[in-house]
Design an enzyme around this catalytic site. Sequence first.
Site, short mmCIF file in Angstrom:
data_model
loop_
_atom_site.label_atom_id
_atom_site.label_comp_id
_atom_site.label_asym_id
_atom_site.label_seq_id
_atom_site.Cartn_x
_atom_site.Cartn_y
_atom_site.Cartn_z
N ARG A 207 0.81 -1.23 0.00
CA ARG A 207 0.00 0.00 0.00
C ARG A 207 0.85 1.28 0.00
NH1 ARG A 207 -2.31 -3.42 -1.65
NH2 ARG A 207 -4.33 -4.30 -1.08
N SER A 256 -11.32 -0.40 1.26
CA SER A 256 -10.73 -0.97 2.48
C SER A 256 -10.18 0.15 3.35
CB SER A 256 -9.61 -1.95 2.12
OG SER A 256 -10.13 -3.05 1.42
N GLU A 327 -5.69 2.92 5.86
CA GLU A 327 -5.25 2.91 4.46
C GLU A 327 -5.72 4.18 3.76
OE1 GLU A 327 -6.29 0.11 0.65
OE2 GLU A 327 -5.75 -0.88 2.51
#
Length: 334
Positions: A207, A256, A327
């Site tokens: 990420r 997410s 995130e």
Amino acid sequence: MEKAISCSRKYRDMMVPVGEKRVKLPIWSGAFNDEMADFWSGEVTWNESMAKYTTFKVGGVADAIVFPRGRNEFSLLVQGLRRLNVPWVVVGRGSNLVVADEGIRGMVIVLGRNFAAIEMDQKDDASAVVKVQAGCSLAKLVKWSAEQGLTGLEFAAGIPGSVGGAIVMNAGAWQREMKDVLSLVTTMDTKGCFCLTKTAEMNFAYRSWGEVRGKIALEGFFTLKKDSSERIKAKCREYQKLRRKRQPVNMDSGGSFFKNPAQGKVAGQLIEEAGLKGYRVGGAMVSPVHANFIVNTGGATAADIVALMHSVQQRVREKFGISLEPEVKFLGMT
């Protein structure tokens, strides 16, 4: 929606008519018009809510929003804003973004439809390199690739957001990530200077693309292999079907919410085992479908989302001793 105001106009006061309303302009608006007059023929939208520019559908008013139509115009815009000492921030399609209820001071630069070209850069009998501008949606790129009979991006089917955001976040699914198909990335720094870098020389990680703060992804060069268009489309449909089954695709969210922790655990499983599915703060809720999604049930504020995030983090930390890192990104918040 407030009508966009041409940047070429001169303003003699801080309030201007827009339709039946009067809009308050930031103190730097007149200087901005003068500074940009030689190269900027686009539009500026003043004093507009950022909620329409995020998939969470929350966020306060931005002083101004602009939509550059290519990297040269983008570079000149950034250089002009630096000279004026006007703060600015770049966003894509807002799929992993929470904007403060208090809004954003300065200029919001949106890389959207005006910055979304796809072109074949190289090709041979077995593969092709495709150059894609950062504002292109992942959905558009996946569809285009499938129609061209180019495989490699099927894992991105159903992932919301833009190519630029996906590069910066090294978006992924089904054990695949953007770095697996990227060969080159064009970036721009805060001074408006460009750089073309090989993916192998970048520090892509889970990420993250590993670049220093302030770097902006402008273009991605994707190396894709040739295959049957029908086979590629079938695989995309399969992934999209799985997403619809496992994720709250019909509710406003940022995708997410938390990264999977380094301990090898899965964030959604930890949140579910902490008994938080369906837990609410105001209009924000932990999705009953997938616990790693915070959704806007209607009327949520950015403050609701942040408060719910903190509650989830605290409960998981107390129960498992694990700290969840978001995130999603936050704008206008300290």
